[in-house]
Design a protein around this motif. Sequence first.
Motif, mmCIF file in Angstrom:
data_model
loop_
_atom_site.group_PDB
_atom_site.id
_atom_site.type_symbol
_atom_site.label_atom_id
_atom_site.label_comp_id
_atom_site.label_asym_id
_atom_site.label_seq_id
_atom_site.Cartn_x
_atom_site.Cartn_y
_atom_site.Cartn_z
ATOM 1 N N ALA A 35 0.842 -1.198 0.000
ATOM 2 C CA ALA A 35 0.000 0.000 0.000
ATOM 3 C C ALA A 35 0.880 1.251 0.000
ATOM 4 N N GLY A 36 1.961 1.216 0.747
ATOM 5 C CA GLY A 36 2.884 2.345 0.776
ATOM 6 C C GLY A 36 3.547 2.575 -0.566
ATOM 7 N N VAL A 37 3.962 1.495 -1.218
ATOM 8 C CA VAL A 37 4.598 1.607 -2.536
ATOM 9 C C VAL A 37 3.603 2.147 -3.561
ATOM 10 N N LYS A 38 2.348 1.702 -3.473
ATOM 11 C CA LYS A 38 1.323 2.210 -4.390
ATOM 12 C C LYS A 38 1.085 3.702 -4.209
ATOM 13 N N ALA A 39 1.297 4.208 -2.995
ATOM 14 C CA ALA A 39 1.071 5.626 -2.710
ATOM 15 C C ALA A 39 2.211 6.509 -3.224
ATOM 16 N N LEU A 40 3.330 5.906 -3.607
ATOM 17 C CA LEU A 40 4.448 6.682 -4.118
ATOM 18 C C LEU A 40 4.071 7.312 -5.460
ATOM 19 N N PRO A 41 4.698 8.425 -5.806
ATOM 20 C CA PRO A 41 4.339 9.108 -7.057
ATOM 21 C C PRO A 41 4.809 8.399 -8.325
ATOM 22 N N LYS A 43 5.281 4.236 -10.052
ATOM 23 C CA LYS A 43 5.091 2.799 -9.859
ATOM 24 C C LYS A 43 6.461 2.128 -9.848
ATOM 25 N N LEU A 44 7.117 2.236 -8.713
ATOM 26 C CA LEU A 44 8.487 1.772 -8.570
ATOM 27 C C LEU A 44 8.617 0.271 -8.785
ATOM 28 N N ASP A 45 7.691 -0.511 -8.246
ATOM 29 C CA ASP A 45 7.787 -1.964 -8.395
ATOM 30 C C ASP A 45 7.657 -2.384 -9.860
ATOM 31 N N ASP A 46 6.759 -1.742 -10.616
ATOM 32 C CA ASP A 46 6.622 -2.042 -12.051
ATOM 33 C C ASP A 46 7.891 -1.666 -12.803
ATOM 34 N N PHE A 47 8.470 -0.547 -12.441
ATOM 35 C CA PHE A 47 9.703 -0.074 -13.062
ATOM 36 C C PHE A 47 10.836 -1.082 -12.862
ATOM 37 N N LEU A 48 10.969 -1.612 -11.664
ATOM 38 C CA LEU A 48 12.017 -2.595 -11.369
ATOM 39 C C LEU A 48 11.808 -3.880 -12.165
ATOM 40 N N VAL A 49 10.571 -4.284 -12.308
ATOM 41 C CA VAL A 49 10.255 -5.480 -13.103
ATOM 42 C C VAL A 49 10.562 -5.225 -14.582
ATOM 43 N N ASP A 50 10.254 -4.023 -15.079
ATOM 44 C CA ASP A 50 10.542 -3.670 -16.480
ATOM 45 C C ASP A 50 12.035 -3.786 -16.783
ATOM 46 N N ILE A 51 12.861 -3.296 -15.864
ATOM 47 C CA ILE A 51 14.309 -3.382 -16.068
ATOM 48 C C ILE A 51 14.745 -4.840 -16.155
ATOM 49 N N SER A 89 11.641 -9.239 -1.400
ATOM 50 C CA SER A 89 12.386 -8.987 -2.634
ATOM 51 C C SER A 89 12.547 -7.515 -2.970
ATOM 52 N N LEU A 90 11.617 -6.670 -2.597
ATOM 53 C CA LEU A 90 11.673 -5.259 -2.990
ATOM 54 C C LEU A 90 12.936 -4.576 -2.473
ATOM 55 N N GLU A 91 13.316 -4.856 -1.246
ATOM 56 C CA GLU A 91 14.528 -4.246 -0.685
ATOM 57 C C GLU A 91 15.766 -4.667 -1.471
ATOM 58 N N LYS A 92 15.911 -5.963 -1.719
ATOM 59 C CA LYS A 92 17.089 -6.466 -2.425
ATOM 60 C C LYS A 92 17.161 -5.922 -3.847
ATOM 61 N N VAL A 93 16.040 -5.948 -4.546
ATOM 62 C CA VAL A 93 16.012 -5.490 -5.936
ATOM 63 C C VAL A 93 16.240 -3.980 -6.001
ATOM 64 N N GLY A 94 15.618 -3.240 -5.093
ATOM 65 C CA GLY A 94 15.812 -1.787 -5.063
ATOM 66 C C GLY A 94 17.254 -1.411 -4.783
ATOM 67 N N HIS A 128 16.419 8.610 -15.563
ATOM 68 C CA HIS A 128 16.971 9.963 -15.485
ATOM 69 C C HIS A 128 16.070 10.937 -14.726
ATOM 70 N N ASP A 129 14.939 10.464 -14.263
ATOM 71 C CA ASP A 129 14.075 11.284 -13.422
ATOM 72 C C ASP A 129 14.687 11.286 -12.018
ATOM 73 N N PRO A 130 15.027 12.461 -11.465
ATOM 74 C CA PRO A 130 15.640 12.502 -10.121
ATOM 75 C C PRO A 130 14.774 11.838 -9.049
ATOM 76 N N LEU A 131 13.472 11.783 -9.281
ATOM 77 C CA LEU A 131 12.569 11.153 -8.326
ATOM 78 C C LEU A 131 12.858 9.659 -8.170
ATOM 79 N N THR A 132 13.308 9.014 -9.243
ATOM 80 C CA THR A 132 13.596 7.574 -9.192
ATOM 81 C C THR A 132 14.665 7.269 -8.157
ATOM 82 N N GLU A 133 15.779 7.967 -8.234
ATOM 83 C CA GLU A 133 16.853 7.719 -7.270
ATOM 84 C C GLU A 133 16.406 8.065 -5.854
ATOM 85 N N LEU A 134 15.657 9.147 -5.726
ATOM 86 C CA LEU A 134 15.144 9.546 -4.422
ATOM 87 C C LEU A 134 14.260 8.447 -3.817
ATOM 88 N N LEU A 135 13.362 7.874 -4.632
ATOM 89 C CA LEU A 135 12.477 6.805 -4.146
ATOM 90 C C LEU A 135 13.262 5.544 -3.802
#
Length: 197
Positions: A35-41, A43-51, A89-94, A128-135
Amino acid sequence: MVGRDNSVLSRLKEKSPNVFSIGCTCHLANLRVKAGVKALPMKLDDFLVDIFYFFHNSSKRLTDFKEFQQFTEVEEEKILKHCPTRWLSLEKVGNRTLSQLPALKSYFASHEDIEKPGKVKSINKRLHDPLTELLLLFMKFILPIINNFNTIFQADESKIGSLLPEMDRLLRKLLVKFVQMKYVKATNDLKAGFPGQ
């Protein structure tokens, strides 16, 4: 096991109406993280899977990426797959993505398909979005606390007697990340501040 009609829990409630189920502690903690990840601006989990899937089953892409790892002087590590059903897994992958960020940025920015619409352009834009590294840094900051809590309750033996003190410890660890320590220490009963308590 805990269904409403014909389960162990429903049969226990017939004999002792005051019995209740609190659910799986690990599952509930994981749902809060989701729920916390979904509230982020983003979709970080989808982005990690895309990579992960961009490199998955492509030896050419992996070989090219190794050159970028060497060029940017980052450790040559595999890109990990985030699996939403795997609680830790989210911590390790992130963390792995964060450590590979220079190589990933360089690889995608110089990819031959960078101008074409599609995954390369999309991933590059998010890298290259600075928000990605911040998240990713925020996840590195907060997830170890949740994962440590989760690991405690994945033991083979019952830990029900540890639940309340561990939940209190978890809440305090999270609070001191955002509230001055003197206020957290001054509060003996954290649940007293919640409505209905």
